[in-house]
Design a protein around this motif. Sequence first.
Motif, PDB file in Angstrom:
ATOM      1  N   LEU A 145       0.800  -1.268  -0.004  1.00 17.45           N
ATOM      2  CA  LEU A 145       0.033  -0.229  -0.055  1.00 17.45           C
ATOM      3  C   LEU A 145       0.894   1.151  -0.001  1.00 17.45           C
ATOM      4  O   LEU A 145       0.574   2.289  -0.678  1.00 17.45           O
ATOM      5  N   GLU A 146       2.004   1.174   0.474  1.00 18.94           N
ATOM      6  CA  GLU A 146       2.872   2.370   0.607  1.00 18.94           C
ATOM      7  C   GLU A 146       3.601   2.502  -0.677  1.00 18.94           C
ATOM      8  O   GLU A 146       3.906   3.759  -1.180  1.00 18.94           O
ATOM      9  N   ALA A 147       3.793   1.472  -1.532  1.00 19.56           N
ATOM     10  CA  ALA A 147       4.565   1.535  -2.693  1.00 19.56           C
ATOM     11  C   ALA A 147       3.350   1.833  -3.898  1.00 19.56           C
ATOM     12  O   ALA A 147       3.753   1.898  -4.835  1.00 19.56           O
ATOM     13  N   VAL A 148       2.140   1.940  -3.768  1.00 17.90           N
ATOM     14  CA  VAL A 148       1.112   1.868  -4.711  1.00 17.90           C
ATOM     15  C   VAL A 148       1.139   3.361  -5.322  1.00 17.90           C
ATOM     16  O   VAL A 148       0.761   3.481  -6.632  1.00 17.90           O
ATOM     17  N   VAL A 149       1.767   4.225  -4.773  1.00 15.98           N
ATOM     18  CA  VAL A 149       1.925   5.772  -5.287  1.00 15.98           C
ATOM     19  C   VAL A 149       2.725   5.789  -6.541  1.00 15.98           C
ATOM     20  O   VAL A 149       2.422   6.511  -7.438  1.00 15.98           O
ATOM     21  N   ARG A 150       4.020   4.556  -6.486  1.00 21.40           N
ATOM     22  CA  ARG A 150       4.748   4.715  -7.639  1.00 21.40           C
ATOM     23  C   ARG A 150       4.090   4.090  -8.844  1.00 21.40           C
ATOM     24  O   ARG A 150       4.331   4.353  -9.989  1.00 21.40           O
ATOM     25  N   ARG A 151       3.146   3.125  -8.738  1.00 29.05           N
ATOM     26  CA  ARG A 151       2.475   2.346  -9.793  1.00 29.05           C
ATOM     27  C   ARG A 151       1.318   3.060 -10.126  1.00 29.05           C
ATOM     28  O   ARG A 151       0.794   3.208 -11.393  1.00 29.05           O
ATOM     29  N   GLY A 152       0.651   3.649  -9.302  1.00 30.47           N
ATOM     30  CA  GLY A 152      -0.662   4.380  -9.605  1.00 30.47           C
ATOM     31  C   GLY A 152      -1.905   3.353  -9.640  1.00 30.47           C
ATOM     32  O   GLY A 152      -1.837   2.177  -9.897  1.00 30.47           O
ATOM     33  N   ILE A 153      -2.968   4.063  -9.333  1.00 26.52           N
ATOM     34  CA  ILE A 153      -4.329   3.500  -9.673  1.00 26.52           C
ATOM     35  C   ILE A 153      -5.111   3.466 -10.766  1.00 26.52           C
ATOM     36  O   ILE A 153      -5.034   4.977 -11.184  1.00 26.52           O
ATOM     37  N   PRO A 154      -5.711   2.763 -11.685  1.00 30.65           N
ATOM     38  CA  PRO A 154      -6.526   2.973 -12.626  1.00 30.65           C
ATOM     39  C   PRO A 154      -7.592   3.932 -12.414  1.00 30.65           C
ATOM     40  O   PRO A 154      -8.196   3.856 -11.394  1.00 30.65           O
ATOM     41  N   GLN A 155      -8.030   4.570 -13.399  1.00 29.55           N
ATOM     42  CA  GLN A 155      -9.501   5.442 -13.533  1.00 29.55           C
ATOM     43  C   GLN A 155     -10.519   4.880 -12.599  1.00 29.55           C
ATOM     44  O   GLN A 155     -11.541   5.096 -12.370  1.00 29.55           O
ATOM     45  N   TRP A 156     -10.649   3.396 -13.284  1.00 31.93           N
ATOM     46  CA  TRP A 156     -11.916   2.819 -13.056  1.00 31.93           C
ATOM     47  C   TRP A 156     -12.005   2.372 -11.633  1.00 31.93           C
ATOM     48  O   TRP A 156     -12.715   1.745 -11.171  1.00 31.93           O
ATOM     49  N   LEU A 157     -10.881   2.317 -10.899  1.00 33.55           N
ATOM     50  CA  LEU A 157     -10.890   1.891  -9.629  1.00 33.55           C
ATOM     51  C   LEU A 157     -10.860   3.034  -8.808  1.00 33.55           C
ATOM     52  O   LEU A 157     -10.241   4.124  -8.816  1.00 33.55           O
ATOM     53  N   GLU A 158     -11.199   2.923  -7.298  1.00 27.61           N
ATOM     54  CA  GLU A 158     -11.157   3.956  -6.303  1.00 27.61           C
ATOM     55  C   GLU A 158     -10.532   3.417  -5.100  1.00 27.61           C
ATOM     56  O   GLU A 158     -11.089   2.132  -4.512  1.00 27.61           O
ATOM     57  N   LEU A 159      -9.689   3.842  -4.486  1.00 27.24           N
ATOM     58  CA  LEU A 159      -9.095   3.506  -3.240  1.00 27.24           C
ATOM     59  C   LEU A 159      -9.238   4.375  -2.101  1.00 27.24           C
ATOM     60  O   LEU A 159      -8.908   5.438  -2.194  1.00 27.24           O
ATOM     61  N   GLU A 160      -9.725   3.777  -0.934  1.00 31.01           N
ATOM     62  CA  GLU A 160      -9.515   4.610   0.404  1.00 31.01           C
ATOM     63  C   GLU A 160      -8.427   3.908   1.235  1.00 31.01           C
ATOM     64  O   GLU A 160      -9.080   2.788   1.767  1.00 31.01           O
ATOM     65  N   LYS A 161      -7.552   4.404   1.416  1.00 32.36           N
ATOM     66  CA  LYS A 161      -6.033   3.721   1.896  1.00 32.36           C
ATOM     67  C   LYS A 161      -6.212   3.619   3.209  1.00 32.36           C
ATOM     68  O   LYS A 161      -6.101   2.843   4.027  1.00 32.36           O
ATOM     69  N   ASP A 162      -6.704   4.768   4.166  1.00 29.24           N
ATOM     70  CA  ASP A 162      -7.148   4.646   5.640  1.00 29.24           C
ATOM     71  C   ASP A 162      -8.030   3.604   6.026  1.00 29.24           C
ATOM     72  O   ASP A 162      -8.003   2.934   7.047  1.00 29.24           O
ATOM     73  N   ALA A 163      -9.117   3.251   5.132  1.00 29.26           N
ATOM     74  CA  ALA A 163     -10.272   2.518   5.474  1.00 29.26           C
ATOM     75  C   ALA A 163     -10.083   0.962   4.899  1.00 29.26           C
ATOM     76  O   ALA A 163     -10.597   0.131   5.112  1.00 29.26           O
ATOM     77  N   PHE A 164      -8.571   0.751   4.201  1.00 27.16           N
ATOM     78  CA  PHE A 164      -8.328  -0.505   3.675  1.00 27.16           C
ATOM     79  C   PHE A 164      -9.555  -1.004   2.811  1.00 27.16           C
ATOM     80  O   PHE A 164      -9.877  -2.248   2.846  1.00 27.16           O
ATOM     81  N   LYS A 165      -9.942  -0.011   2.019  1.00 26.39           N
ATOM     82  CA  LYS A 165     -11.099  -0.437   1.057  1.00 26.39           C
ATOM     83  C   LYS A 165     -10.980   0.186  -0.269  1.00 26.39           C
ATOM     84  O   LYS A 165     -10.494   1.282  -0.347  1.00 26.39           O
ATOM     85  N   GLY A 166     -11.508  -0.490  -1.331  1.00 27.24           N
ATOM     86  CA  GLY A 166     -11.294   0.107  -2.678  1.00 27.24           C
ATOM     87  C   GLY A 166     -12.598  -0.290  -3.394  1.00 27.24           C
ATOM     88  O   GLY A 166     -13.575  -1.027  -2.831  1.00 27.24           O
ATOM     89  N   MET A 167     -12.950   0.230  -4.375  1.00 28.49           N
ATOM     90  CA  MET A 167     -14.299   0.206  -5.252  1.00 28.49           C
ATOM     91  C   MET A 167     -14.132   0.235  -6.731  1.00 28.49           C
ATOM     92  O   MET A 167     -13.292   0.852  -7.300  1.00 28.49           O
ATOM     93  N   VAL A 168     -14.941  -0.518  -7.095  1.00 32.29           N
ATOM     94  CA  VAL A 168     -15.051  -0.658  -8.653  1.00 32.29           C
ATOM     95  C   VAL A 168     -15.873   0.399  -9.135  1.00 32.29           C
ATOM     96  O   VAL A 168     -17.171   0.276  -8.992  1.00 32.29           O
ATOM     97  N   LYS A 169     -15.412   1.548  -9.911  1.00 30.08           N
ATOM     98  CA  LYS A 169     -16.268   2.505 -10.153  1.00 30.08           C
ATOM     99  C   LYS A 169     -16.896   2.355 -11.630  1.00 30.08           C
ATOM    100  O   LYS A 169     -18.157   2.631 -11.706  1.00 30.08           O
ATOM    101  N   SER A 170     -16.251   1.541 -12.574  1.00 28.80           N
ATOM    102  CA  SER A 170     -16.826   1.410 -13.665  1.00 28.80           C
ATOM    103  C   SER A 170     -16.295   0.134 -14.288  1.00 28.80           C
ATOM    104  O   SER A 170     -15.078  -0.418 -13.876  1.00 28.80           O
ATOM    105  N   VAL A 171     -16.622  -0.313 -15.566  1.00 33.50           N
ATOM    106  CA  VAL A 171     -16.083  -1.514 -16.325  1.00 33.50           C
ATOM    107  C   VAL A 171     -14.899  -0.586 -17.093  1.00 33.50           C
ATOM    108  O   VAL A 171     -14.915   0.295 -17.644  1.00 33.50           O
ATOM    109  N   PRO A 172     -13.378  -1.401 -16.732  1.00 33.14           N
ATOM    110  CA  PRO A 172     -12.277  -0.970 -17.693  1.00 33.14           C
ATOM    111  C   PRO A 172     -12.560  -0.839 -19.206  1.00 33.14           C
ATOM    112  O   PRO A 172     -13.128  -1.712 -19.779  1.00 33.14           O
ATOM    113  N   VAL A 173     -12.201   0.087 -19.640  1.00 28.24           N
ATOM    114  CA  VAL A 173     -11.951   0.296 -21.201  1.00 28.24           C
ATOM    115  C   VAL A 173     -10.707   0.011 -21.690  1.00 28.24           C
ATOM    116  O   VAL A 173      -9.830  -0.016 -20.814  1.00 28.24           O
TER     117      VAL A 173
END
Length: 192
Positions: A145-173
């Motif tokens: 989780l600390e190293a994720v800033v280097r890799r980046g998170i795709p547009q179709w996903l959303e991460l709440e780092k403090d809550a250890f939670k992620g969400m699928v916002k849309s279908v990836p294109v």
Amino acid sequence: MELYLKGERCFTDKCAIKRRNYPPGQHGQGRPKVSNYGVQLREKQKVRRIYGILEKQFRGYFEEADRLKGVTGENLLSLLERRLDNVVYRLGFASSRTEARILVRHNHFTVNGRKANIPSIQLKPGDVIQLKEKSRSVACINESLEAVVRRGIPQWLELEKDAFKGMVKSVPVREDITMPIQEQLIVELYSK
């Protein structure tokens, strides 16, 4: 070609591809001629290795993508990207897809509040992936989780780092998938 299968090591100078970009052995630096079929097969094998799935599963994904409306190659990549183990990797809970698969199999995650220990679960927009309370102190997850800033998170996903939670916002294109994949070659291979 670098497939980033070794997790964090692929981002350092220790990566084998960066050190020696040719096969091992006496004849490794030769340039063999590859047929059209060989190019298509290599592309399919590359995608299989990237996502860590077997041939029978891959063929099933291809048949499902063929049944869906739209471009078959893009549907195939969308199905592969929405696997639970891949989403866990993309959100940054694991440093590689293999590690993500192991974490999912060991019951570290819930999907929409329910236990999820099958890596091939297909996620839909609106699904919430959460790390279980007892797993929040696992060292490899926190390091990833600390190293994720280097890799980046795709547009179709959303991460709440403090809550250890992620969400699928849309279908990836296709634009969201940055891997160097030529899905048309896979469609041509299976269409023979």
